[in-house]
Scaffold this motif. Structure first.
Motif, PDB file in Angstrom:
ATOM      1  N   ILE A 178       1.029  -1.546  -0.030  1.00 35.80           N
ATOM      2  CA  ILE A 178      -0.459   0.450  -0.344  1.00 35.80           C
ATOM      3  C   ILE A 178       0.731   0.863   0.145  1.00 35.80           C
ATOM      4  O   ILE A 178       0.490   2.429  -0.741  1.00 35.80           O
ATOM      5  N   ALA A 179       2.262   1.152   1.224  1.00 35.37           N
ATOM      6  CA  ALA A 179       2.838   2.468   0.908  1.00 35.37           C
ATOM      7  C   ALA A 179       3.221   2.684  -0.807  1.00 35.37           C
ATOM      8  O   ALA A 179       3.547   3.877  -1.235  1.00 35.37           O
ATOM      9  N   HIS A 180       3.523   1.156  -0.736  1.00 32.87           N
ATOM     10  CA  HIS A 180       4.933   1.939  -2.155  1.00 32.87           C
ATOM     11  C   HIS A 180       3.736   2.156  -3.389  1.00 32.87           C
ATOM     12  O   HIS A 180       4.456   2.823  -4.076  1.00 32.87           O
ATOM     13  N   GLU A 181       2.943   1.545  -3.351  1.00 30.19           N
ATOM     14  CA  GLU A 181       1.643   2.408  -4.218  1.00 30.19           C
ATOM     15  C   GLU A 181       1.033   3.722  -4.177  1.00 30.19           C
ATOM     16  O   GLU A 181       1.259   4.625  -4.830  1.00 30.19           O
ATOM     17  N   ALA A 182       1.457   3.765  -2.491  1.00 34.27           N
ATOM     18  CA  ALA A 182       0.962   5.482  -1.913  1.00 34.27           C
ATOM     19  C   ALA A 182       1.486   6.378  -2.770  1.00 34.27           C
ATOM     20  O   ALA A 182       1.892   7.646  -3.174  1.00 34.27           O
TER      21      ALA A 182
ATOM     22  N   HIS B 212       4.601   9.685 -10.248  1.00 31.85           N
ATOM     23  CA  HIS B 212       4.646   8.831 -11.476  1.00 31.85           C
ATOM     24  C   HIS B 212       3.143   8.636 -12.463  1.00 31.85           C
ATOM     25  O   HIS B 212       3.764   8.479 -13.616  1.00 31.85           O
ATOM     26  N   ILE B 213       2.535   8.632 -11.552  1.00 31.95           N
ATOM     27  CA  ILE B 213       1.501   8.451 -12.474  1.00 31.95           C
ATOM     28  C   ILE B 213       0.728   9.767 -13.594  1.00 31.95           C
ATOM     29  O   ILE B 213       0.982   9.670 -14.627  1.00 31.95           O
ATOM     30  N   THR B 214       1.618  11.268 -13.155  1.00 35.26           N
ATOM     31  CA  THR B 214       1.201  12.318 -14.095  1.00 35.26           C
ATOM     32  C   THR B 214       1.781  12.211 -15.193  1.00 35.26           C
ATOM     33  O   THR B 214       1.929  12.073 -15.786  1.00 35.26           O
ATOM     34  N   ARG B 215       3.358  11.404 -15.007  1.00 37.07           N
ATOM     35  CA  ARG B 215       4.084  11.786 -15.745  1.00 37.07           C
ATOM     36  C   ARG B 215       3.914  11.107 -16.923  1.00 37.07           C
ATOM     37  O   ARG B 215       4.017  10.689 -17.614  1.00 37.07           O
ATOM     38  N   ARG B 216       3.731   9.806 -16.563  1.00 42.47           N
ATOM     39  CA  ARG B 216       2.744   9.127 -17.107  1.00 42.47           C
ATOM     40  C   ARG B 216       2.114   9.238 -18.338  1.00 42.47           C
ATOM     41  O   ARG B 216       2.677   9.004 -19.752  1.00 42.47           O
ATOM     42  N   ARG B 217       1.129   9.778 -17.389  1.00 38.07           N
ATOM     43  CA  ARG B 217       0.400  10.505 -18.260  1.00 38.07           C
ATOM     44  C   ARG B 217       0.638  11.288 -19.076  1.00 38.07           C
ATOM     45  O   ARG B 217       0.508  11.505 -20.926  1.00 38.07           O
TER      46      ARG B 217
ATOM     47  N   SER C 203      12.788   5.215  -5.740  1.00 37.07           N
ATOM     48  CA  SER C 203      12.042   6.147  -5.142  1.00 37.07           C
ATOM     49  C   SER C 203      10.797   5.941  -4.474  1.00 37.07           C
ATOM     50  O   SER C 203      10.210   6.661  -3.269  1.00 37.07           O
ATOM     51  N   ALA C 204      10.107   4.748  -4.787  1.00 34.27           N
ATOM     52  CA  ALA C 204       9.256   4.669  -4.481  1.00 34.27           C
ATOM     53  C   ALA C 204       9.260   3.960  -3.085  1.00 34.27           C
ATOM     54  O   ALA C 204       8.170   3.966  -2.035  1.00 34.27           O
ATOM     55  N   ASP C 205       9.711   3.037  -3.477  1.00 28.62           N
ATOM     56  CA  ASP C 205      10.536   2.355  -2.265  1.00 28.62           C
ATOM     57  C   ASP C 205      10.930   3.062  -1.147  1.00 28.62           C
ATOM     58  O   ASP C 205      10.639   2.567  -0.213  1.00 28.62           O
TER      59      ASP C 205
END
Length: 436
Positions: free
Chosen positions: A90-94, A101-106, A161-163
């Motif tokens: 959960i923490a990693h996806e948050a 990361h989501i914004t950059r990929r979009r 970074s997420a880790d």
């Protein structure tokens, strides 16, 4: 979230093959997962209301589509072995949300000719109202495999970074960061498999020896905390209920005695009885669980589900009403209460169901069953404009743009111009303007 924003997502489609998955909407499981997520979200500065939702898929995976939810495959929940492991997921996806990361990929997708047709439809699967007790609203992820990897595949830099962010948040929250290491052991060796044999999580979240070494170093530097009794309880409760509904009843019977508390054991066995159509036995076991935890809204809700599916409608409504009194802001419980009222019918009960269902709709836009029941109630009460609007919104959430537009046009012609409901119909029409 404004309806026009939802519809914009719903109408952004993929050309070609797609896969559909079903969301397993259960108030008890979602409550448990959100309790596990709460300290992480607080440490991250993310909204405490950010939902953690379960997708019916036995493969190991977890992902985010946007900033509005974290999705866990049922296989991820069932194959973790501790609250700390699931909290790291959960923490990693948050962290992917918070780190942009989501914004950059979009943005990258928007500028790529190969990605121009990539889309996402978030909504209600066609069979969501089938009465399957394990399944609630659906999640249509119109994602071709290659496109999915392109949009949701994380780079090693993003993973690192997420880790780091996830471990830091867990440490701030006083959680056991060792769950990251034991979880990664599950994926050890995946990088040596062919892509078709890899778990989806390993494909979209690249593993490497360097990444494992960094995680081990982070874990050592932040130290190890004890898992709280509350976290352990809610993790085992969510996993126990999910497995009771998804695995063979004989499997659950053989292992229910391993539950950490008697109430979880009885809940799991109640689900077994329910799946075998022994509703009296199931209710008796849930009553034993409630004796252990009086005033538990979610055991009370499960009692309502058992009674409803046994066609004990009045008793089901009473159980759901009690659950709603105990958890008045739980959208799924309110939706179930409204459904129990609608299936019994009668003008007085239908009129009383409308505010319950409208409240459920306002709290959770993902639940297509609510819109189905609203459409039925409005139609039976002689309000065709509102009925058409509810059907239009349900079609829109399912990605059925042409059907949504037809119903929205009908609703707009029947509703008072300028009213809030009329404006909702305009939102559907605006979102489907290219669908003819």
């Amino acid at each position: 979230m404004h309806l026009r924003t939802i519809l914009a997502a719903c109408l952004f489609f993929i050309a070609g093959s797609a896969q559909a998955a079903t969301l397993l909407r259960d108030p008890d499981i979602e409550h448990a997962l959100n309790r596990l997520a709460r300290p992480i979200l607080q440490a991250a500065g993310l909204p405490a209301s950010l939902p953690v939702l379960v997708v019916e898929d036995g493969r190991l995976n977890a992902f985010v589509i946007d900033r509005n939810a974290i999705f866990l495959n049922s296989g991820m929940v069932l194959r973790t072995s501790s609250a700390a492991e699931l909290q790291f997921v959960i923490a990693h996806e948050a962290a992917h949300i918070a780190n942009g990361h989501i914004t950059r990929r979009r943005l990258n997708a928007e500028h790529s000719a190969n990605m121009a047709k990539l889309g996402v439809a978030i909504g209600i699967a066609a069979g969501a109202g089938s009465g399957n007790p394990e399944a609630g609203a659906g999640l249509a992820l119109g994602l071709a495999n290659s496109a999915q990897r392109a949009l949701y595949g994380h780079t090693r830099a993003e993973e690192s970074s997420a880790d780091q962010t996830a471990i830091r948040w867990m440490s701030i929250a006083g959680l056991d960061t060792g769950g990251a290491i034991s979880l990664m052991d599950v994926f050890r060796g995946q990088e040596h498999l062919s892509s078709s044999r890899m778990d989806p999580y390993a494909r979209s979240h690249p593993l490497s020896r360097d990444r494992l070494r960094r995680l081990e170093a982070l874990n050592q530097s932040y130290g190890k905390a004890a898992v709280s009794d509350a976290d352990r309880y809610w993790y085992e409760r969510a996993k126990g209920k999910l497995s009771a509904f998804l695995r063979e009843p004989r499997w659950t019977e053989a292992r229910a005695g391993d539950s950490p508390t008697r109430d979880i054991e009885w809940m799991r066995l109640a689900v077994v009885k329910h799946r075998r159509s022994d509703w009296q036995g199931a209710v008796a076991l849930i009553d034993r669980a409630l004796a252990e935890r009086p005033g538990d809204a979610f055991y009370t809700e499960l009692k309502g589900q058992i009674l409803l599916e046994a066609r004990q409608f009045a008793a089901a409504e009473a159980a759901y009403r009690r659950a709603a009194d105990l958890a008045p802001k739980d959208a799924l419980i309110l939706a179930s209460l409204g459904h129990a009222m609608v299936v019994q019918g009668g003008d007085a009960r239908l009129r009383a169901a409308l505010p319950v269902l409208e409240r459920a709709r306002a709290l959770d836009y993902r639940n297509g069953k609510v819109m189905r029941d609203l459409g039925s109630a409005y139609a039976q009460l002689g309000q065709p404009g509102m009925a058409a609007l509810s059907v239009a919104e349900r079609h829109a959430l399912a990605g059925r743009a042409k059907d949504a537009r037809i119903q929205a046009e009908r609703a707009a012609g029947l509703l008072p111009q300028g009213s809030p409901a009329w404006q909702r119909a305009q939102d559907v029409l605006n979102a489907t303007k290219d669908e003819g």
